[in-house]
Design a protein around this motif. Structure first.
Motif, PDB file in Angstrom:
ATOM      1  N   ASP A  65     -39.477  51.264 -22.264  1.00  0.00           N
ATOM      2  CA  ASP A  65     -40.872  50.517 -21.748  1.00  0.00           C
ATOM      3  C   ASP A  65     -41.168  51.530 -22.431  1.00  0.00           C
ATOM      4  N   GLU A  66     -41.810  51.486 -23.549  1.00  0.00           N
ATOM      5  CA  GLU A  66     -43.453  52.901 -24.615  1.00  0.00           C
ATOM      6  C   GLU A  66     -43.965  52.147 -24.014  1.00  0.00           C
ATOM      7  N   ARG A  67     -44.495  51.965 -22.567  1.00  0.00           N
ATOM      8  CA  ARG A  67     -45.706  52.470 -20.878  1.00  0.00           C
ATOM      9  C   ARG A  67     -45.563  53.458 -21.284  1.00  0.00           C
ATOM     10  N   ALA A 117     -47.337  56.866 -22.135  1.00  0.00           N
ATOM     11  CA  ALA A 117     -48.533  56.521 -21.675  1.00  0.00           C
ATOM     12  C   ALA A 117     -49.251  56.899 -20.605  1.00  0.00           C
ATOM     13  N   THR A 150     -45.239  45.326 -25.505  1.00  0.00           N
ATOM     14  CA  THR A 150     -44.977  46.485 -24.731  1.00  0.00           C
ATOM     15  C   THR A 150     -43.688  46.918 -24.595  1.00  0.00           C
TER      16      THR A 150
END
Length: 272
Positions: free
Chosen positions: A75-77, A80, A266
């Motif tokens: 999960d690329e979130r 962040a 996402t």
């Protein structure tokens, strides 16, 4: 029989290459940067956390290359996440390494015995990690880290904890410690709940060698975010919510870092 022997030989080679990265790779390529950071950096904790992230990102790049049967869905979130307490289920010794590689800045709680290991214990101290004990010779280190936790989180750092306390071998969620949730409430920080799946199929508890030839799908995804505004829920309610998140993770509902997160647009699929 021949195929089984070939798979075992590959597993041995993969394991040896990983250990070479951790030993010779660290000593030859990374240790000069750690030493320079300890001697000259005005913020060694920040630098050491970033060096740790770079080191473990390199490890997983190597692992993806030498173990192509493993598919990774991240999960690329997660990259962040800032100023948060992160809790995650725990399946394998790979799990903390993976979270260090994914989170921009992170510290965690570590077994006290690791602080006694030469070089490794020094890196843990410099990176701001703290022991899972409030008594004995490491009590002062635990207290010192807790006193600066609110400022650390406010400055963009993350604290990640596996509230089960140990690797899960039963397939069921074990008793969850509320320590991480208490820290989140005290520091008024968001709580992110991560779901990690199938790392134990690659590196199983109690086994020295990787299962590199077994086709596998490893995923890590955000399954919940509990916002502190205007305030976090009562501790018992917060604990129950996290437990329910983990139950959904184990049941396969919402725990797939590929399907669930990509459905929301996402996640990044990182098949190698």
């Amino acid at each position: 029989m021949a195929a089984g022997m070939a798979d075992r030989l590959v597993d041995i080679i993969v394991t040896l290459l990983c250990w070479l990265y951790f030993t010779l790779g660290f000593l030859l390529f990374f240790s000069p940067f750690y030493i320079a950071g300890a001697l000259f950096s005005s913020r060694p904790e920040v630098l050491f956390q970033r060096l740790n992230r770079t080191f473990y990102r390199g490890f997983f790049l190597l692992l993806r290359w030498i173990a192509p049967c493993q598919q990774w869905f991240i999960d690329e979130r997660i990259g962040a996440i800032r100023s948060s307490v992160v809790v995650c289920n725990h399946l394998s010794y790979l799990d903390p390494l993976l979270l260090i590689a994914l989170l921009n800045r992170a510290k965690t709680i570590v077994k006290p015995v690791f602080f006694t290991i030469p070089i490794f214990g020094w890196v843990l101290r410099k990176a701001g990690y703290f022991p899972a004990t409030s008594s004995g010779p490491f009590a002062g280190l635990m207290v010192a880290q807790m006193e600066t936790m609110e400022a650390y989180l406010a400055g963009g750092g993350n604290l990640f904890i596996f509230p089960e306390g140990t690797r899960n071998r039963s397939g069921e969620i074990g008793p969850l410690s509320v320590g991480a949730l208490k820290i989140a409430r005290y520091c008024r920080a968001p709580v992110y709940v991560l779901c990690l799946r199938n790392t134990e199929r690659l590196f199983a508890p109690g086994r020295f060698f990787f299962h590199s030839r077994r086709p596998n799908r490893i995923s890590v995804a955000i399954v919940d975010r509990i916002d502190p505004a205007p305030h976090l829920p009562p501790l018992a309610q917060l604990h129950r919510r996290v437990h329910e998140d983990f139950e959904r993770c184990l049941s396969g509902n919402g725990g797939d870092g590929g399907a669930a997160a990509m459905a929301a647009g996402t996640a990044s699929e990182t098949e190698r």
